[in-house]
Design a protein around this motif. Structure first.
Motif, short mmCIF file in Angstrom:
data_model
loop_
_atom_site.label_atom_id
_atom_site.label_comp_id
_atom_site.label_asym_id
_atom_site.label_seq_id
_atom_site.Cartn_x
_atom_site.Cartn_y
_atom_site.Cartn_z
N PHE A 11 57.12 87.54 73.42
CA PHE A 11 56.06 86.54 73.42
C PHE A 11 56.51 85.29 72.68
CE2 PHE A 11 52.32 84.57 71.53
CZ PHE A 11 51.54 84.35 72.65
N LEU A 12 57.10 85.45 71.51
CA LEU A 12 57.56 84.31 70.72
C LEU A 12 58.67 83.55 71.43
CD1 LEU A 12 57.14 82.85 68.05
CD2 LEU A 12 58.88 84.33 67.06
N CYS A 13 59.56 84.26 72.10
CA CYS A 13 60.63 83.59 72.86
C CYS A 13 60.04 82.71 73.97
CB CYS A 13 61.58 84.61 73.47
SG CYS A 13 62.72 85.31 72.30
N CYS A 14 59.04 83.21 74.64
CA CYS A 14 58.40 82.42 75.70
C CYS A 14 57.70 81.20 75.12
CB CYS A 14 57.41 83.27 76.48
SG CYS A 14 58.17 84.54 77.49
N VAL A 15 57.02 81.39 73.98
CA VAL A 15 56.31 80.28 73.35
C VAL A 15 57.29 79.18 72.95
CG1 VAL A 15 54.98 79.62 71.30
CG2 VAL A 15 54.34 81.65 72.58
N LEU A 16 58.47 79.54 72.52
CA LEU A 16 59.46 78.55 72.09
C LEU A 16 60.34 78.05 73.23
CD1 LEU A 16 60.54 80.13 68.69
CD2 LEU A 16 58.93 78.25 69.09
N ALA A 17 60.56 78.86 74.26
CA ALA A 17 61.46 78.46 75.34
C ALA A 17 60.84 77.42 76.26
CB ALA A 17 61.88 79.69 76.15
N ILE A 18 59.55 77.48 76.49
CA ILE A 18 58.92 76.51 77.40
C ILE A 18 58.96 75.10 76.81
CG2 ILE A 18 56.75 75.85 78.52
CD1 ILE A 18 58.31 78.08 79.94
N PRO A 19 58.59 74.88 75.53
CA PRO A 19 58.77 73.53 74.98
C PRO A 19 60.23 73.08 74.97
CG PRO A 19 57.24 74.73 73.63
CD PRO A 19 57.81 75.71 74.61
N THR A 20 61.16 74.00 74.82
CA THR A 20 62.58 73.66 74.90
C THR A 20 62.94 73.19 76.30
OG1 THR A 20 63.11 75.29 73.19
CG2 THR A 20 64.92 74.54 74.59
N CYS A 21 62.39 73.87 77.32
CA CYS A 21 62.62 73.44 78.70
C CYS A 21 61.98 72.09 78.99
CB CYS A 21 62.09 74.49 79.67
SG CYS A 21 63.02 76.00 79.73
N VAL A 22 60.84 71.82 78.34
CA VAL A 22 60.14 70.56 78.59
C VAL A 22 60.83 69.41 77.87
CG1 VAL A 22 57.98 69.31 78.19
CG2 VAL A 22 57.92 71.66 79.03
N LEU A 37 53.21 74.18 74.43
CA LEU A 37 53.04 75.40 73.63
C LEU A 37 52.03 76.35 74.28
CD1 LEU A 37 53.04 74.02 69.99
CD2 LEU A 37 54.72 75.54 71.04
N LEU A 38 50.97 75.79 74.83
CA LEU A 38 49.98 76.61 75.52
C LEU A 38 50.58 77.27 76.77
CD1 LEU A 38 47.03 77.54 75.44
CD2 LEU A 38 46.46 75.54 76.81
N ALA A 39 51.41 76.53 77.49
CA ALA A 39 52.10 77.10 78.66
C ALA A 39 53.04 78.22 78.22
CB ALA A 39 52.87 76.01 79.40
N GLY A 40 53.72 78.02 77.10
CA GLY A 40 54.59 79.07 76.57
C GLY A 40 53.81 80.31 76.17
N ALA A 41 52.63 80.10 75.56
CA ALA A 41 51.80 81.24 75.19
C ALA A 41 51.27 81.97 76.42
CB ALA A 41 50.64 80.77 74.31
N LEU A 42 50.89 81.21 77.44
CA LEU A 42 50.42 81.83 78.68
C LEU A 42 51.55 82.60 79.36
CD1 LEU A 42 48.06 82.17 80.66
CD2 LEU A 42 48.81 80.07 81.77
N LEU A 43 52.74 82.00 79.38
CA LEU A 43 53.89 82.71 79.97
C LEU A 43 54.25 83.94 79.15
CD1 LEU A 43 56.06 82.71 82.19
CD2 LEU A 43 57.52 81.48 80.59
N GLY A 44 54.15 83.83 77.83
CA GLY A 44 54.43 85.00 76.98
C GLY A 44 53.46 86.13 77.24
N ALA A 45 52.18 85.80 77.38
CA ALA A 45 51.19 86.83 77.70
C ALA A 45 51.46 87.44 79.07
CB ALA A 45 49.79 86.24 77.63
N ALA A 46 51.85 86.60 80.02
CA ALA A 46 52.17 87.11 81.36
C ALA A 46 53.42 87.99 81.32
CB ALA A 46 52.37 85.95 82.33
N HIS A 47 54.39 87.63 80.50
CA HIS A 47 55.62 88.44 80.39
C HIS A 47 55.32 89.80 79.77
CE1 HIS A 47 59.72 86.87 81.26
NE2 HIS A 47 58.98 85.83 81.62
N VAL A 48 54.39 89.84 78.83
CA VAL A 48 54.09 91.09 78.15
C VAL A 48 53.15 91.97 78.98
CG1 VAL A 48 52.94 92.05 76.12
CG2 VAL A 48 54.53 90.17 75.86
#
Length: 114
Positions: A11-22, A37-48
């Motif tokens: 979850f934390l990787c997704c939260v940090l990776a999306i802003p890095t991609c942006v 950050l919200l997109a990263g959190a949403l992606l993290g929840a989807a990944h989990v």
């Protein structure tokens, strides 16, 4: 590492990776930093939550495509985040594919296989 810790790291990787991609790589677009950050959190929840279910459902297809269906799921989850969040977008399919590679690489390095 326990399963709960691994999911937390994913979850934390997704939260940090999306802003890095942006902002770091320019692959994805976000109007505001909090949207990234919200997109990263949403992606993290989807990944989990969603990703394991989708991978089990597409297991027979994964055998035929040599695992590429899992990568397609990851790209689809990124597009799903863009669909549900206004202010977050994916310009091209290649950008989504590269972002999915980055997210998976970060999750593999930090959390191990998930």
């Amino acid at each position: 590492m326990s399963r709960a810790n691994r999911y937390g790291f994913v979850f934390l990787c997704c939260v940090l990776a999306i802003p890095t991609c942006v902002y770091g790589l320019g692959l994805l677009r976000a109007d505001e930093p909090w949207v990234a950050l919200l997109a990263g959190a949403l992606l993290g929840a989807a990944h989990v939550v969603l990703r394991p279910i989708l991978r089990i459902a597409t297991k027979p297809l994964g055998c035929v495509t040599l695992g590429l269906s899992g990568f397609a799921i990851d790209v689809g989850l990124i597009y799903g985040c863009a669909h549900f969040l206004s202010g977050f977008s994916v310009p091209k399919l290649l950008d989504a594919a590269l972002a999915a590679l980055l997210v998976n690489a970060a999750c593999l390095i930090v959390g191990g296989r998930h």
